[in-house]
Every structure is written in structure tokens, then in C-alpha cells.
Design an enzyme around this catalytic site. Structure first.
Site, PDB file in Angstrom:
ATOM      1  NE  ARG A   1     -69.865  90.494  30.068  1.00 22.24           N
ATOM      2  CZ  ARG A   1     -69.871  91.260  30.653  1.00 22.24           C
ATOM      3  NH1 ARG A   1     -70.901  91.126  31.601  1.00 22.24           N
ATOM      4  NH2 ARG A   1     -68.956  92.260  30.268  1.00 22.24           N
TER       5      ARG A   1
ATOM      6  CE1 TYR B   1     -71.469  68.313  17.810  1.00 23.72           C
ATOM      7  CE2 TYR B   1     -71.676  70.599  18.072  1.00 23.72           C
ATOM      8  CZ  TYR B   1     -71.963  68.841  18.075  1.00 23.72           C
ATOM      9  OH  TYR B   1     -73.228  68.682  19.647  1.00 23.72           O
TER      10      TYR B   1
ATOM     11  CG  ASP C   1     -64.034  70.665  16.603  1.00 23.55           C
ATOM     12  OD1 ASP C   1     -63.856  70.493  17.659  1.00 23.55           O
ATOM     13  OD2 ASP C   1     -65.365  71.336  16.784  1.00 23.55           O
TER      14      ASP C   1
ATOM     15  CE  LYS D   1     -69.800  67.007  22.780  1.00 20.08           C
ATOM     16  NZ  LYS D   1     -69.184  67.614  21.966  1.00 20.08           N
TER      17      LYS D   1
HETATM   18  C1  PLP Z   1     -70.000  68.454  21.024  1.00 20.94           C
HETATM   19  C2  PLP Z   1     -68.966  68.565  20.191  1.00 20.94           C
HETATM   20  C3  PLP Z   1     -68.588  70.259  19.668  1.00 20.94           C
HETATM   21  C4  PLP Z   1     -70.089  71.807  20.661  1.00 20.94           C
HETATM   22  O1  PLP Z   1     -69.917  71.611  21.788  1.00 20.94           O
HETATM   23  P1  PLP Z   1     -70.888  71.442  23.170  1.00 20.94           P
HETATM   24  O2  PLP Z   1     -69.874  71.530  23.987  1.00 20.94           O
HETATM   25  O3  PLP Z   1     -71.395  70.440  23.063  1.00 20.94           O
HETATM   26  O4  PLP Z   1     -70.975  72.642  22.616  1.00 20.94           O
HETATM   27  C5  PLP Z   1     -67.864  70.813  18.981  1.00 20.94           C
HETATM   28  N1  PLP Z   1     -67.326  70.127  17.972  1.00 20.94           N
HETATM   29  C6  PLP Z   1     -67.333  68.555  18.230  1.00 20.94           C
HETATM   30  C7  PLP Z   1     -66.567  67.589  16.907  1.00 20.94           C
HETATM   31  C8  PLP Z   1     -68.311  68.290  19.166  1.00 20.94           C
HETATM   32  O5  PLP Z   1     -67.943  66.820  19.489  1.00 20.94           O
END
Ligand code: PLP
Length: 386
Positions: free
Chosen positions: A51, A105, A177, A202
Site C-alpha cells: 500500500r 474534468y 492536470d 489515457k
Molecule cells: C480521465 C481523466 C481524469 C480522471 O482519471 P481516472 O483515471 O478516470 O480516474 C482526470 N482528468 C482528466 C483530464 C481526464 O481525462
């Protein structure tokens, strides 16, 4: 270790990797072990326990992720949202205030606007394109500013340099982000961002088959982040670490192809009479083109476009397409298409959608790595059926 390799293609393959390989293995094995023999470690965080994100599969990834953005440190997480919520709760606590971009997001936006009050954290939304308005929202208890490198679904690129300058002048933490750009196109720590966050679900992994996230940035912040993550428990399991590490190796190849392909497809869509508007920072018609050119090495694989017609026309187009899969998420090898008004932004009211500029007929496309001509031909045939 992070200074050792100069270019990102090499870092993706080599940075952080154990050399010589474990028992001669060229690829990193999965250490499916929740705990490790005690070797004289001092302090709770040094104990090797799954963890705490410090097993061999985590360590290799953490070092590689830091190297990719030329940052001091990084930590992989169980999802993008785990990285984002943990980062926000690391930098903010009861009585603190956050400045957040107004088009984040969905998960992040909900966490800030709905959950923050339970933690006693305040926030104000800012227009990332109007630096002159930020000062008036700054408070004595403002601790951080939060933005995205390319926003969803309108592909806006806010004044990122001004964000960093503003944060430094006012002694607050700058967070971004960077999911949509990926480290191939943009490395926020290089222009002074304190923390860069990713949904590795992604582009980083790129194969639409795992969920993972990452926080990358200053060593001191990542250290605090790792303590918080240990408490909240958003750690990545070793097998998924292995899959992410494998996916990362081809990030530069995938991303460059997606950059190129998306630019061509965006140009094609712009020339299509039934298309009203295309949002892609690589197009000269984009108000963010100049800024994106200056900051980014490429414009990414995400495009959105509006049709000259109602939502039914957009649905008709999507149904007439043969290649793209009608599915949410993005950044993988398969081209995906969605209607944000019916998926990612379905929870918003008509007024909220209008305020954000999201029309019902807006279509979002995540360009995969299929042949570009095959994709444009598919769009061509689908438009002829409208
Ligand atoms: C998908 C996404 C997230 C969240 O990510 P997860 O892996 O689904 O928790 C956050 N920010 C952006 C820009 C995203 O496209």
C-alpha cells in the site's frame, strides 16, 4: 538517475529500469508480493509494503514518471482521480482556499464544488484566460491554483505561463492536470508548475485497458503526497504497474502519430460544410494556436466539433461512422467518439452547458492510431449519409 537520459523516447524505455535486469530478464517482472523481508529500514514509510507504493514495480514507475517531465519526483496512483483528490487534500486543509479553472474534468469539478465543503475547504473559479481577474479572487488563505493543460471538451489552452507567474508572486502552489497533453507534448515542471497530475488511464498507458494515475513534481510535495496516499489508500497494484510500464514504452510513438493524425483530421473536419466549428489547438483558427505552439511539442489527439444542426444530426453522424467506437474515455489506440452533452457533461443543466459553451451537437473525438486516411475516408462517407 533522472539526468541520465536526455530525450523522452529513451527515457520511456530506459529511465528508472533496473539494470542489469532481474535474473537477466529484459523486461521488468511483476513482483506480486504484498510485503518484503525487513532489511533494516528505518521509519514506517521505508517499510516495503504494497500500500505504500514502494515495491519494485512502483519504484521503477515512480522514477520513470519523474524523468518524463524532468521533475524531481513522482508517484503512481490507482487512478487519475486518486492522484487528483490526494494532491488536493495534500495541499489544502480545513480553512484553506483554492483557485480553480472554471472548466475542469467532471470528477475534479465535482470533488471541488461538492466535496470540499465537507473538508472545510473553500474555492473560487477563475477564467484561465483572464489573468487580470485572478488577483481579485485571491484570499489570505489561498493555498493553491489548479488548471488543466488542455480542457475538455472545448480544447482550451489557458494562459499557463501566467498561472505559474501568479502562483510564484503570491506564494501559492501551482497544480495542473496534464492528461490531455501527455509528457511528450508538454512537461509542466519545466515551466515551473509545482505539481503535474495525470490520468494514466489515457495517453500514458494508451491501450484503453487499465486505470491508473500519477502525481509528478517537487520532491518535497511528492513526499507529502505519498504520506497522504498511504492514508487514503489509492495505490496501484503491481500487475497494473507492469501494464502501465509496458504501455509507457510506446508513448512517444503513439503520441506523435496521434498529434499528426488529429491535425489532419481537424483540418478535414474544418473543410466539411456540415461542420460549424472545430476545436483543436493545432488549427490556425483556434484562439489558442499561438499559445499552444509556444508551449507544446504537439497538439494532442483530442478534437471536438459542432455540427450545423440538432443533436439528432450528431447522433446520425456517429451511427454512420464505421471506425470510431462510441465510448467515453480517451487517449488509447482505438479512436473513440462521444457526445459530451449525453455523456461526460450529461449531469449539467441546460444553462450550465450554455455557460460553458457546450452545445448539444458538440462531438468529441479521441483520435487513435488507425490509419489517418482510413479515418478521414470514414468521416467522408458518414457525412455523405447525413
Ligand atoms: C480521465 C481523466 C481524469 C480522471 O482519471 P481516472 O483515471 O478516470 O480516474 C482526470 N482528468 C482528466 C483530464 C481526464 O481525462
Amino acid at each position: 538517475m533522472n539526468k541520465k537520459y536526455k530525450n523522452i523516447e529513451t527515457k520511456l524505455i530506459r529511465a528508472g529500469e533496473i539494470r542489469p535486469g532481474v535474473l537477466g530478464a529484459v523486461s521488468m517482472p511483476v513482483f506480486q508480493s504484498s510485503t518484503f523481508e525487513y532489511c533494516g529500514e528505518e521509519g514506517y514509510d521505508a517499510i516495503r509494503y504494497i500500500r505504500l507504493n514502494n515495491t519494485p514495480n512502483h519504484i521503477v514507475l515512480n522514477n520513470k514518471l519523474a524523468a518524463l517531465e524532468n521533475a524531481e519526483a513522482a508517484m503512481v496512483t490507482s487512478s487519475g482521480m486518486a492522484a487528483i483528490s490526494t494532491a488536493l487534500l495534500t495541499t489544502l486543509g480545513n480553512g484553506d482556499h483554492l483557485l480553480a479553472q472554471n472548466s475542469l474534468y467532471g470528477g475534479t469539478f465535482d470533488f471541488i464544488t461538492k466535496d470540499f465543503e465537507h473538508f472545510g475547504i473553500e474555492y473560487d473559479l477563475i477564467d484561465g484566460d483572464k489573468p487580470e481577474t485572478w488577483k481579485s479572487k485571491l484570499k489570505a488563505n489561498t493555498k493553491a491554483i489548479y488548471v488543466e493543460s488542455i480542457t475538455n471538451p472545448l480544447m482550451q489552452v489557458c494562459d499557463l505561463k501566467a498561472i505559474v507567474k501568479f502562483a510564484k508572486e503570491n506564494n501559492i502552489i501551482s497544480m495542473i492536470d496534464n492528461t490531455f497533453a501527455s509528457p511528450v507534448n508538454f512537461r509542466p515542471p519545466e515551466i515551473g508548475f509545482d505539481l503535474s497530475l495525470h490520468s494514466c488511464t489515457k495517453y500514458m498507458n494508451g491501450h484503453n485497458d487499465i486505470v491508473a494515475g500519477a502525481a509528478i513534481g517537487k520532491a518535497e510535495l511528492i513526499e507529502k503526497f505519498s504520506h497522504k496516499l498511504g492514508h487514503l489508500g489509492g495505490t496501484l497494484d503491481p500487475h497494473t504497474c507492469y501494464l502501465l510500464q509496458r504501455g509507457l514504452k510506446t508513448l512517444a510513438l503513439r503520441m506523435r502519430y496521434q498529434n499528426e493524425s488529429a491535425l489532419k483530421i481537424a483540418g478535414f473536419l474544418e473543410s466539411e460544410p456540415k461542420v460549424l466549428k472545430v476545436n483543436y489547438p493545432g488549427l490556425e483558427s483556434s484562439p489558442y494556436n499561438k499559445r499552444a505552439k509556444e508551449l507544446f511539442g504537439g497538439f494532442g489527439g483530442m478534437i471536438s466539433f459542432e455540427l450545423n444542426g440538432p443533436v439528432e444530426l450528431a447522433e446520425k453522424l456517429i451511427n454512420a461512422l464505421e471506425l470510431p467506437t462510441y465510448a467515453p474515455s480517451l487517449g488509447g489506440v482505438e479512436t473513440l467518439i462521444i457526445l459530451p452533452s449525453k455523456t461526460s457533461h450529461a449531469g449539467l443543466t441546460k444553462e450550465e452547458k450554455q455557460a460553458l459553451g457546450i452545445r448539444d451537437s458538440l462531438i468529441r473525438l479521441s483520435v487513435g492510431i488507425e490509419n489517418t486516411d482510413d479515418l478521414t475516408e470514414d468521416f467522408h462517407q458518414a457525412f455523405r449519409k447525413l
